[in-house]
Scaffold this motif. Structure first.
Motif, PDB file in Angstrom:
ATOM      1  N   ASP A 184      47.705-108.926 123.821  1.00 41.43           N
ATOM      2  CA  ASP A 184      46.450-109.199 124.527  1.00 41.43           C
ATOM      3  C   ASP A 184      46.230-110.701 124.628  1.00 41.43           C
ATOM      4  O   ASP A 184      46.593-111.446 123.710  1.00 41.43           O
ATOM      5  CB  ASP A 184      45.253-108.625 123.758  1.00 41.43           C
ATOM      6  N   VAL A 185      45.632-111.115 125.725  1.00 41.57           N
ATOM      7  CA  VAL A 185      45.201-112.519 125.857  1.00 41.57           C
ATOM      8  C   VAL A 185      43.719-112.530 126.221  1.00 41.57           C
ATOM      9  O   VAL A 185      43.294-111.828 127.151  1.00 41.57           O
ATOM     10  CB  VAL A 185      46.002-113.268 126.955  1.00 41.57           C
ATOM     11  N   PHE A 186      42.956-113.300 125.467  1.00 41.89           N
ATOM     12  CA  PHE A 186      41.523-113.427 125.716  1.00 41.89           C
ATOM     13  C   PHE A 186      41.162-114.875 126.015  1.00 41.89           C
ATOM     14  O   PHE A 186      41.789-115.788 125.496  1.00 41.89           O
ATOM     15  CB  PHE A 186      40.714-112.992 124.482  1.00 41.89           C
ATOM     16  N   GLU A 187      40.115-115.032 126.811  1.00 41.95           N
ATOM     17  CA  GLU A 187      39.508-116.355 126.947  1.00 41.95           C
ATOM     18  C   GLU A 187      38.326-116.365 125.990  1.00 41.95           C
ATOM     19  O   GLU A 187      37.383-115.596 126.151  1.00 41.95           O
ATOM     20  CB  GLU A 187      39.038-116.541 128.407  1.00 41.95           C
ATOM     21  N   THR A 188      38.401-117.191 124.952  1.00 39.71           N
ATOM     22  CA  THR A 188      37.301-117.217 123.977  1.00 39.71           C
ATOM     23  C   THR A 188      36.362-118.370 124.317  1.00 39.71           C
ATOM     24  O   THR A 188      36.718-119.269 125.068  1.00 39.71           O
ATOM     25  CB  THR A 188      37.823-117.429 122.532  1.00 39.71           C
ATOM     26  N   TYR A 189      35.181-118.337 123.753  1.00 39.43           N
ATOM     27  CA  TYR A 189      34.257-119.451 123.994  1.00 39.43           C
ATOM     28  C   TYR A 189      34.627-120.683 123.190  1.00 39.43           C
ATOM     29  O   TYR A 189      34.561-121.788 123.679  1.00 39.43           O
ATOM     30  CB  TYR A 189      32.816-119.017 123.678  1.00 39.43           C
ATOM     31  N   ASP A 190      35.029-120.473 121.920  1.00 37.24           N
ATOM     32  CA  ASP A 190      35.171-121.650 121.050  1.00 37.24           C
ATOM     33  C   ASP A 190      36.599-122.104 120.792  1.00 37.24           C
ATOM     34  O   ASP A 190      36.808-123.227 120.352  1.00 37.24           O
ATOM     35  CB  ASP A 190      34.494-121.384 119.701  1.00 37.24           C
ATOM     36  N   ILE A 198      48.726-110.149 118.989  1.00 35.08           N
ATOM     37  CA  ILE A 198      49.775-109.122 118.975  1.00 35.08           C
ATOM     38  C   ILE A 198      49.358-108.057 117.978  1.00 35.08           C
ATOM     39  O   ILE A 198      49.061-108.364 116.813  1.00 35.08           O
ATOM     40  CB  ILE A 198      51.159-109.721 118.622  1.00 35.08           C
ATOM     41  N   ASP A 199      49.319-106.818 118.457  1.00 39.92           N
ATOM     42  CA  ASP A 199      48.858-105.701 117.631  1.00 39.92           C
ATOM     43  C   ASP A 199      47.546-106.033 116.919  1.00 39.92           C
ATOM     44  O   ASP A 199      47.374-105.746 115.725  1.00 39.92           O
ATOM     45  CB  ASP A 199      49.938-105.295 116.612  1.00 39.92           C
ATOM     46  N   GLY A 200      46.643-106.667 117.643  1.00 40.62           N
ATOM     47  CA  GLY A 200      45.314-106.937 117.103  1.00 40.62           C
ATOM     48  C   GLY A 200      45.240-108.101 116.133  1.00 40.62           C
ATOM     49  O   GLY A 200      44.185-108.351 115.545  1.00 40.62           O
TER      50      GLY A 200
END
Ligand code: AG3
Length: 274
Positions: free
Chosen positions: A37-43, A50-52
């Motif tokens: 997974d790839v997320f755009e985080t705020y900070d 990978i696998d959470g």
């Protein structure tokens, strides 16, 4: 008004997690090996999971990648010319080795999709794979270490946690092969987990390395987005672990004081490897 907040959490146990508020989920794929997974985080900028489990964020990847490369570089008896990276599909470790001036780098990553994802979402890291002295092999690092007849001055095990696909990267048979393909006076290093939340990992690394190497030592670094923020690496050599006479310019985390002091371990960590 936005009423919904989205969060990504890495779960450490049923009762504990670290959460990042995210503005977007950029990707989620299930590969033959794991879930990415790839997320755009705020900070912390973009985050690769990978696998959470958090593998890296744009904001603090420099700590891990400097510490997993510059320490073995300085503790090699001779200036290393070539290196092997097992794992490291994001290209971060390879990029640091390019900066250190290594002549040739072989990077064996088991999951080609990690590389594809990072080329797209973390181009500043994965661009190291386009350098002409970096050879990327998509394959099983355990088999590579068993079969290759090449020798390396430096070997870096940049793996996920010692459960699932990376489990075999912590065992004795693997390190015997690593010892066979490591030049005399060369260094192997592995990430060895959070001493606080994963107390078995550092002991596993020592147990795996000790039969094949005479000298094994752990060092630590502060990595805010990994479990507990306090992280360990373990290095092994056939010759005493002493720093070569060379001074490296400071990075963003690493400097010559850290090169020495990061081997100083708290008492509870010493007990884990006794
Ligand atoms: N690989 C080691 C990450 C381990 C993190 N563990 C966790 N969050 N539970 C990092 C890959 C960077 N090249």
């Amino acid at each position: 008004m936005k009423l919904i907040e989205n969060w990504f959490s890495e779960r450490y146990s049923d009762n504990l997690q670290l959460s990042f508020r995210v503005s977007d989920q950029l990707l989620s794929v299930r590969t033959d090996f794991q879930r990415i997974d790839v997320f755009e985080t705020y900070d912390f900028g973009k985050l690769l999971s990978i696998d959470g489990t958090v593998q890296l964020t744009e904001k603090d990847e420099f700590v891990y990648h400097e510490m997993i490369t510059r320490m073995p570089y300085l503790y090699s008896d001779r200036k290393p010319e070539n290196a092997l990276i097992i794992g490291g599909g994001d290209g971060g470790a390879a990029g640091e080795l390019v900066k250190l001036g290594l002549k040739s780098i072989v990077n064996v990553e088991i999951d080609g999709q990690v590389v594809e994802v990072c080329r797209k979402h973390f181009p500043s890291l994965a661009s190291s794979f386009s350098r002409k002295n970096v050879e990327l092999i998509i394959g099983d690092g355990i088999k590579y270490a068993e079969k290759t007849d090449r020798k390396f001055d430096m070997i870096i095990i940049d793996s996920t946690d010692p459960v699932g696909p990376a489990e075999g990267l912590f065992n004795e048979d693997f390190y015997r092969n690593i010892s066979r393909i490591l030049s005399d006076g060369g260094v192997v290093v592995t990430q060895s987990g959070s001493p606080f939340y994963q107390p078995k990992a550092i002991g596993l690394a020592h147990k795996g390395m000790a039969p094949a190497f005479s000298f094994v030592r752990s060092y630590t670094a502060f990595i805010p987005t990994y479990p507990s923020g306090f992280w360990s690496f373990t290095m092994a050599k056939k010759t005493p672990i002493e720093m070569r006479e060379e001074t490296l310019d400071p990075g963003q985390y690493f400097n010559m004081e850290i090169a020495r002091s990061s081997f100083s371990l708290p008492e509870f960590v010493k007990k884990l490897i006794a």
